[in-house]
Design an enzyme around this catalytic site. Structure first.
Site, PDB file in Angstrom:
ATOM      1  N   PRO A  45     -11.226   8.485 -12.351  1.00 32.07           N
ATOM      2  CA  PRO A  45     -10.219   9.329 -11.687  1.00 32.07           C
ATOM      3  C   PRO A  45      -9.319  10.015 -12.700  1.00 32.07           C
ATOM      4  O   PRO A  45      -8.849   9.383 -13.645  1.00 32.07           O
ATOM      5  CB  PRO A  45      -9.439   8.334 -10.826  1.00 32.07           C
ATOM      6  CG  PRO A  45      -9.765   6.982 -11.359  1.00 32.07           C
ATOM      7  CD  PRO A  45     -11.117   7.086 -11.975  1.00 32.07           C
TER       8      PRO A  45
ATOM      9  N   CYS B 206      -6.043  12.753 -12.715  1.00 26.58           N
ATOM     10  CA  CYS B 206      -5.038  13.624 -12.110  1.00 26.58           C
ATOM     11  C   CYS B 206      -5.216  15.036 -12.653  1.00 26.58           C
ATOM     12  O   CYS B 206      -5.404  15.220 -13.862  1.00 26.58           O
ATOM     13  CB  CYS B 206      -3.635  13.164 -12.489  1.00 26.58           C
ATOM     14  SG  CYS B 206      -3.190  11.567 -11.823  1.00 26.58           S
TER      15      CYS B 206
ATOM     16  N   ALA C 250      -6.066  10.023  -8.637  1.00 29.56           N
ATOM     17  CA  ALA C 250      -5.046   9.261  -7.909  1.00 29.56           C
ATOM     18  C   ALA C 250      -4.474  10.149  -6.813  1.00 29.56           C
ATOM     19  O   ALA C 250      -3.937  11.229  -7.091  1.00 29.56           O
ATOM     20  CB  ALA C 250      -3.940   8.832  -8.865  1.00 29.56           C
TER      21      ALA C 250
ATOM     22  N   TYR D  52       1.801   1.803 -11.850  1.00 28.39           N
ATOM     23  CA  TYR D  52       2.183   2.418 -10.580  1.00 28.39           C
ATOM     24  C   TYR D  52       2.514   1.309  -9.570  1.00 28.39           C
ATOM     25  O   TYR D  52       2.482   0.128  -9.897  1.00 28.39           O
ATOM     26  CB  TYR D  52       1.082   3.384 -10.122  1.00 28.39           C
ATOM     27  CG  TYR D  52       0.885   4.487 -11.142  1.00 28.39           C
ATOM     28  CD1 TYR D  52       1.934   5.357 -11.442  1.00 28.39           C
ATOM     29  CD2 TYR D  52      -0.304   4.630 -11.852  1.00 28.39           C
ATOM     30  CE1 TYR D  52       1.790   6.343 -12.418  1.00 28.39           C
ATOM     31  CE2 TYR D  52      -0.451   5.614 -12.824  1.00 28.39           C
ATOM     32  CZ  TYR D  52       0.599   6.468 -13.101  1.00 28.39           C
ATOM     33  OH  TYR D  52       0.471   7.433 -14.059  1.00 28.39           O
TER      34      TYR D  52
HETATM   35  C1  FMN Z   1      -6.267  14.025 -17.543  1.00 29.37           C
HETATM   36  C2  FMN Z   1      -6.304  12.567 -17.182  1.00 29.37           C
HETATM   37  C3  FMN Z   1      -5.878  12.169 -15.920  1.00 29.37           C
HETATM   38  C4  FMN Z   1      -5.942  10.816 -15.541  1.00 29.37           C
HETATM   39  N1  FMN Z   1      -5.638  10.463 -14.265  1.00 29.37           N
HETATM   40  C5  FMN Z   1      -5.880   9.204 -13.834  1.00 29.37           C
HETATM   41  C6  FMN Z   1      -5.813   8.867 -12.466  1.00 29.37           C
HETATM   42  O1  FMN Z   1      -5.586   9.702 -11.595  1.00 29.37           O
HETATM   43  N2  FMN Z   1      -6.021   7.569 -12.121  1.00 29.37           N
HETATM   44  C7  FMN Z   1      -6.339   6.608 -13.048  1.00 29.37           C
HETATM   45  O2  FMN Z   1      -6.519   5.452 -12.680  1.00 29.37           O
HETATM   46  N3  FMN Z   1      -6.457   6.924 -14.350  1.00 29.37           N
HETATM   47  C8  FMN Z   1      -6.272   8.195 -14.744  1.00 29.37           C
HETATM   48  N4  FMN Z   1      -6.485   8.519 -16.055  1.00 29.37           N
HETATM   49  C9  FMN Z   1      -7.026   7.503 -16.962  1.00 29.37           C
HETATM   50  C10 FMN Z   1      -8.546   7.604 -17.002  1.00 29.37           C
HETATM   51  O3  FMN Z   1      -9.140   7.418 -15.733  1.00 29.37           O
HETATM   52  C11 FMN Z   1      -9.130   6.582 -17.991  1.00 29.37           C
HETATM   53  O4  FMN Z   1      -8.871   5.295 -17.501  1.00 29.37           O
HETATM   54  C12 FMN Z   1      -8.552   6.736 -19.402  1.00 29.37           C
HETATM   55  O5  FMN Z   1      -8.442   8.084 -19.759  1.00 29.37           O
HETATM   56  C13 FMN Z   1      -9.411   6.021 -20.442  1.00 29.37           C
HETATM   57  O6  FMN Z   1     -10.738   6.487 -20.379  1.00 29.37           O
HETATM   58  P1  FMN Z   1     -11.322   7.596 -21.421  1.00 29.37           P
HETATM   59  O7  FMN Z   1     -11.148   7.008 -22.786  1.00 29.37           O
HETATM   60  O8  FMN Z   1     -12.786   7.741 -21.006  1.00 29.37           O
HETATM   61  O9  FMN Z   1     -10.555   8.854 -21.234  1.00 29.37           O
HETATM   62  C14 FMN Z   1      -6.394   9.854 -16.468  1.00 29.37           C
HETATM   63  C15 FMN Z   1      -6.771  10.268 -17.751  1.00 29.37           C
HETATM   64  C16 FMN Z   1      -6.745  11.586 -18.102  1.00 29.37           C
HETATM   65  C17 FMN Z   1      -7.221  11.993 -19.479  1.00 29.37           C
END
Ligand code: FMN
Length: 375
Positions: free
Chosen positions: A27, A29, A61, A187
């Site tokens: 997910p 945002c 989210a 959150y």
């Molecule tokens: C642009 C962006 C938006 C994110 N929004 C959410 C979200 O809505 N809900 C959530 O649980 N984590 C959110 N995260 C965290 C990611 O889901 C993920 O857990 C985190 O970036 C680590 O993974 P990665 O190293 O593959 O980016 C967001 C991360 C990014 C970069």
């Protein structure tokens, strides 16, 4: 030494939903909604993610009440207008893409609500500057220099349980295949779990059993409102990375209770509740938490966090550290990451027909037996 067969492209069933592979769009945002309503940015972004070849796409989210948004641009699902905006755009994006299960993350920002968008600095927006008063388990600010949120009273808790269940029912109406309940990243639901944010002295604060009571009540209400044949997962922060905070042992105990209550997966992230956290970052830095939770509970587990390479992702599945890998930033950088992983590991993905001619010779089998001819 023989290289084990790739498992990243194995099917996975969660109740009646089948993932073609173990890659999940984490997910993310987009901060691009209008009063909680999805916009054409979502149409474009969802279209891209639905063409990625992942096994499942999880929508960002999504707030169950207006004050449950992190920023004024966050997506919502709390009334007819937000339901229609989300449902219409999702249906349009899905019509133009190969079939892929779509999950949605149900969330409430708690004391992290009323923040500016990240590209606008991310700070708390005071009510007089167009923000709102965030709600939380206790009137304890996230950072020392911030105003305290409003502590939820008993009526507020009842209202929020109902809001989560209502949003789940709206999700059924717009064809969401799976839900993920957001209990991570500082959150609202995580704030109840963590003694750093939860200082209540009623039945919802204090001991472990008290701190998990409200998150479990929300989980049970969502499970009851959500069809029995559709999966429901939970994202947790396995640790607060702060002494005196929420721990891995507590995460495992919570996961057992969620499993008993009908949770279909546990998505193991970490941190977010305190600016004092000391995170040790590195490739796959949260995978050891996923491994521990999976071994202790036997739950279907999702690993997330700095998973960026196809072989790294495949090894996580192969080693039994997790059943799924969620990728966020890597999929923004390369929205075709699953195609490229399939090419590297010998898997296949569903490619959109108008792109079938795009495969280079060395990746000719990535869309399976897709064939094009012209005269
Ligand atoms: C642009 C962006 C938006 C994110 N929004 C959410 C979200 O809505 N809900 C959530 O649980 N984590 C959110 N995260 C965290 C990611 O889901 C993920 O857990 C985190 O970036 C680590 O993974 P990665 O190293 O593959 O980016 C967001 C991360 C990014 C970069």
């Amino acid at each position: 030494m023989t290289v084990p067969a790739a498992r990243l492209f194995d099917l996975l069933s969660l109740r009646d939903v089948t993932l073609r592979n173990r890659i999940v769009v984490s997910p993310m945002c987009q901060y691009s909604a209008d009063e909680g309503r999805a916009t054409d940015w979502h149409l474009v972004h969802w279209g891209q993610m639905l063409q990625s070849g992942a096994g499942m796409f999880c929508i960002e989210a999504t707030a169950v009440t207006p004050e449950g948004r992190i920023t004024p641009g966050c997506l919502g699902l709390w009334d007819g207008a937000t339901e229609r905006a989300l449902g219409e755009r999702l249906a349009r994006a899905r019509r133009q893409a190969p079939a892929m299960p779509v999950a949605l993350q149900l969330a409430h920002a708690g004391r992290k609500g009323s923040s500016a968008r990240p590209w606008e600095g991310g700070a708390l927006i005071p009510a007089e500057a167009g923000g709102w008063t965030p709600l939380a388990p206790s009137a304890v600010a996230y950072a020392d220099d911030e105003a305290a949120p409003l502590a939820l009273d008993a009526a507020g808790l009842v209202r929020l349980v109902a809001a989560f269940a209502d949003a789940a029912r709206r999700g059924v109406a717009i064809g969401i295949d799976a839900l993920e309940l957001h209990m991570a990243h500082g959150y609202l639901l995580h704030e109840f779990l963590s003694p750093l944010a939860n200082r209540r002295d009623d039945a919802y604060g204090g001991s472990f059993d008290h701190r998990i009571r409200f998150p479990l009540a929300v989980f049970d209400a969502v499970r009851a409102a959500w069809p029995a044949n559709r999966p429901l997962g939970v994202r947790v922060s396995a640790t607060d990375w702060v002494d005196g905070g929420w721990t891995l042992e507590e995460t495992i105990d919570l996961a057992r209770r969620l499993k008993a209550g009908g949770a279909d997966w546990i998505d193991v992230s970490s941190g977010g509740v305190s600016p004092k956290q000391k995170i040790v970052l590195g490739p796959g830095y949260q995978v050891p938490f996923a491994r521990e939770v999976r071994r202790a509970t036997g739950m279907t587990t999702m690993a997330v966090g700095l998973i960026t390479e196809p072989r790294q992702a495949d090894e996580i599945i192969n080693a039994g550290d997790a059943d799924m890998v969620a990728l966020a930033r890597a999929l923004l950088w390369d929205p075709r990451w699953p195609w490229h992983a399939a090419a590297a590991l010998g898997g296949t993905v569903n490619g959109p027909q108008p792109y079938w001619r795009g495969l280079p010779r060395e990746a000719a089998t990535v869309f399976g037996d897709a064939r094009v001819r012209q005269r």
